[in-house]
Design a protein around this motif. Structure first.
Motif, PDB file in Angstrom:
ATOM      1  N   VAL A  39      12.650   0.439  -9.900  1.00 45.56           N
ATOM      2  CA  VAL A  39      13.506  -0.582  -8.312  1.00 45.56           C
ATOM      3  C   VAL A  39      11.750  -0.701  -7.077  1.00 45.56           C
ATOM      4  CG1 VAL A  39      13.875   0.562  -5.745  1.00 45.56           C
ATOM      5  CG2 VAL A  39      14.716   1.604  -7.346  1.00 45.56           C
ATOM      6  N   LEU A  40      10.754  -0.420  -7.382  1.00 49.78           N
ATOM      7  CA  LEU A  40      10.195  -1.361  -7.068  1.00 49.78           C
ATOM      8  C   LEU A  40       9.095  -2.680  -7.433  1.00 49.78           C
ATOM      9  CD1 LEU A  40       7.627   1.830  -5.404  1.00 49.78           C
ATOM     10  CD2 LEU A  40       9.691   0.297  -3.763  1.00 49.78           C
ATOM     11  N   PHE A  41       9.471  -2.868  -8.917  1.00 49.55           N
ATOM     12  CA  PHE A  41       8.768  -3.968  -9.411  1.00 49.55           C
ATOM     13  C   PHE A  41      10.556  -4.755 -10.206  1.00 49.55           C
ATOM     14  CE2 PHE A  41       5.824  -0.627 -10.209  1.00 49.55           C
ATOM     15  CZ  PHE A  41       4.568  -1.207  -9.042  1.00 49.55           C
ATOM     16  N   ALA A  42      11.364  -4.378  -9.748  1.00 47.52           N
ATOM     17  CA  ALA A  42      12.120  -5.045 -10.229  1.00 47.52           C
ATOM     18  C   ALA A  42      12.774  -5.995  -9.042  1.00 47.52           C
ATOM     19  CB  ALA A  42      13.416  -4.029 -11.088  1.00 47.52           C
ATOM     20  N   ILE A  93       1.309  -1.524  -0.096  1.00 49.15           N
ATOM     21  CA  ILE A  93       0.445   0.150  -0.088  1.00 49.15           C
ATOM     22  C   ILE A  93       0.917   0.925  -0.126  1.00 49.15           C
ATOM     23  CG2 ILE A  93      -1.986   1.336   1.555  1.00 49.15           C
ATOM     24  CD1 ILE A  93      -2.677  -1.575   2.441  1.00 49.15           C
ATOM     25  N   ILE A  94       2.070   1.441   0.845  1.00 44.30           N
ATOM     26  CA  ILE A  94       2.987   2.323   0.813  1.00 44.30           C
ATOM     27  C   ILE A  94       3.485   2.575  -0.531  1.00 44.30           C
ATOM     28  CG2 ILE A  94       5.283   3.362   1.986  1.00 44.30           C
ATOM     29  CD1 ILE A  94       4.274   1.834   4.031  1.00 44.30           C
ATOM     30  N   GLU A  95       4.187   1.556  -1.153  1.00 48.87           N
ATOM     31  CA  GLU A  95       4.521   1.119  -2.186  1.00 48.87           C
ATOM     32  C   GLU A  95       3.869   1.968  -3.667  1.00 48.87           C
ATOM     33  OE1 GLU A  95       6.406  -2.632  -3.307  1.00 48.87           O
ATOM     34  OE2 GLU A  95       8.336  -1.573  -1.289  1.00 48.87           O
ATOM     35  N   GLY A  96       2.581   1.217  -3.463  1.00 50.81           N
ATOM     36  CA  GLY A  96       1.654   2.149  -4.193  1.00 50.81           C
ATOM     37  C   GLY A  96       1.380   3.571  -3.762  1.00 50.81           C
ATOM     38  N   SER A  97       1.116   3.830  -2.940  1.00 51.53           N
ATOM     39  CA  SER A  97       0.658   5.460  -2.172  1.00 51.53           C
ATOM     40  C   SER A  97       1.941   5.896  -3.268  1.00 51.53           C
ATOM     41  CB  SER A  97       0.663   5.477  -1.222  1.00 51.53           C
ATOM     42  OG  SER A  97      -0.418   4.946  -1.004  1.00 51.53           O
ATOM     43  N   ALA A  98       3.131   5.971  -2.868  1.00 53.53           N
ATOM     44  CA  ALA A  98       4.263   6.794  -3.568  1.00 53.53           C
ATOM     45  C   ALA A  98       4.824   6.757  -5.240  1.00 53.53           C
ATOM     46  CB  ALA A  98       5.620   5.443  -2.568  1.00 53.53           C
ATOM     47  N   MET A  99       3.974   5.345  -5.837  1.00 53.64           N
ATOM     48  CA  MET A  99       4.436   5.925  -7.400  1.00 53.64           C
ATOM     49  C   MET A  99       3.231   6.748  -7.928  1.00 53.64           C
ATOM     50  SD  MET A  99       6.503   3.811  -7.939  1.00 53.64           S
ATOM     51  CE  MET A  99       5.819   3.179 -10.115  1.00 53.64           C
ATOM     52  N   ILE A 100       1.656   6.182  -7.163  1.00 49.40           N
ATOM     53  CA  ILE A 100       0.609   7.232  -7.195  1.00 49.40           C
ATOM     54  C   ILE A 100       1.318   8.782  -7.235  1.00 49.40           C
ATOM     55  CG2 ILE A 100      -1.918   8.209  -6.954  1.00 49.40           C
ATOM     56  CD1 ILE A 100      -2.573   4.832  -5.826  1.00 49.40           C
ATOM     57  N   ILE A 136      16.072   5.248   2.577  1.00 49.84           N
ATOM     58  CA  ILE A 136      17.509   5.992   2.031  1.00 49.84           C
ATOM     59  C   ILE A 136      17.994   4.495   1.180  1.00 49.84           C
ATOM     60  CG2 ILE A 136      18.878   4.448   3.584  1.00 49.84           C
ATOM     61  CD1 ILE A 136      19.561   7.747   1.362  1.00 49.84           C
ATOM     62  N   TYR A 137      17.910   3.496   0.613  1.00 49.89           N
ATOM     63  CA  TYR A 137      18.311   2.791  -0.388  1.00 49.89           C
ATOM     64  C   TYR A 137      17.626   2.499  -1.200  1.00 49.89           C
ATOM     65  CZ  TYR A 137      21.330   1.160   3.067  1.00 49.89           C
ATOM     66  OH  TYR A 137      22.185   1.073   4.015  1.00 49.89           O
ATOM     67  N   PRO A 138      15.745   2.196  -1.675  1.00 51.72           N
ATOM     68  CA  PRO A 138      15.017   1.957  -2.698  1.00 51.72           C
ATOM     69  C   PRO A 138      15.410   3.960  -3.247  1.00 51.72           C
ATOM     70  CG  PRO A 138      14.193   1.099  -0.895  1.00 51.72           C
ATOM     71  CD  PRO A 138      14.990   2.361  -0.122  1.00 51.72           C
ATOM     72  N   CYS A 139      14.815   4.977  -2.620  1.00 53.18           N
ATOM     73  CA  CYS A 139      14.978   6.451  -2.651  1.00 53.18           C
ATOM     74  C   CYS A 139      16.122   6.522  -3.376  1.00 53.18           C
ATOM     75  CB  CYS A 139      14.905   7.121  -1.783  1.00 53.18           C
ATOM     76  SG  CYS A 139      14.871   9.081  -2.463  1.00 53.18           S
ATOM     77  N   PHE A 140      17.554   6.175  -3.057  1.00 55.38           N
ATOM     78  CA  PHE A 140      19.281   6.144  -3.472  1.00 55.38           C
ATOM     79  C   PHE A 140      18.607   6.457  -5.406  1.00 55.38           C
ATOM     80  CE2 PHE A 140      23.397   5.340  -4.248  1.00 55.38           C
ATOM     81  CZ  PHE A 140      23.900   6.967  -4.204  1.00 55.38           C
ATOM     82  N   LEU A 141      18.270   4.116  -4.709  1.00 51.55           N
ATOM     83  CA  LEU A 141      18.085   3.518  -5.711  1.00 51.55           C
ATOM     84  C   LEU A 141      17.470   4.421  -7.460  1.00 51.55           C
ATOM     85  CD1 LEU A 141      18.464  -0.016  -4.762  1.00 51.55           C
ATOM     86  CD2 LEU A 141      20.519   1.144  -6.095  1.00 51.55           C
ATOM     87  N   ALA A 142      16.252   4.593  -7.062  1.00 48.38           N
ATOM     88  CA  ALA A 142      15.289   5.151  -8.115  1.00 48.38           C
ATOM     89  C   ALA A 142      15.691   6.094  -8.816  1.00 48.38           C
ATOM     90  CB  ALA A 142      13.828   5.024  -7.235  1.00 48.38           C
TER      91      ALA A 142
END
Length: 151
Positions: free
Chosen positions: A148-151, A12-19, A102-108
């Motif tokens: 990052v979120l889907f790979a 839910i958090i990741e989906g909200s961030a993507m939206i 931090i890590y997903p944000c930096f990779l994105a």
């Protein structure tokens, strides 16, 4: 049961961030700016979520501080370069850091920078843009988050 809820909560958090990032990308493409109220709403929602994570013991204050680094560095770079990098990009990176960590944000961010550099090179090669042309960065950050979120 708790593990399943944690997975659902994360989705839910990741989906909200993507939206949120998708809406920011649309504004950035159409208007070359993202409304400050929208940015602040996203930061407030992400900050509230992060406070909740800290209260549950899922995150620490130090991790939260680190998650702000990509956005703060973009804001400082924008200030130092006379807004060659927009302040809105730094602010949405702050929200992304709070949403994702931090890590997903930096990779994105890294993925978005690589894709935007490739797009800029293609635009320059086909003479669709010049040396001083500006391209919106939020769509590339959205692509980076998706990778990052889907790979």
């Amino acid at each position: 049961m708790f593990k399943m809820w944690a997975m659902t909560e994360s989705s839910i958090i990741e989906g909200s961030a993507m939206i949120y990032m998708g809406i920011c990308a649309v504004f950035d493409i159409r208007h070359r700016e993202i409304p400050l109220l929208w940015i602040l709403t996203g930061i407030a929602a992400a900050a509230g979520l992060e406070i909740w994570r800290i209260a549950e013991g899922l995150s620490t204050v130090a991790e939260t501080g680190l998650s702000l680094l990509p956005g703060v560095s973009f804001l400082l770079t924008g200030f130092a370069t006379g807004e060659k990098i927009g302040y809105g990009d730094g602010l949405i990176l702050i929200a992304a850091g709070l949403f994702l960590g931090i890590y997903p944000c930096f990779l994105a961010l890294c993925t978005g920078l690589i894709v935007s550099a490739a797009a800029a090179l293609i635009l320059l090669l086909f003479r669709r843009a010049g040396r001083n042309s500006r391209i919106p960065f939020a769509p590339f950050l959205l692509i980076g988050m998706g990778v990052v979120l889907f790979a």
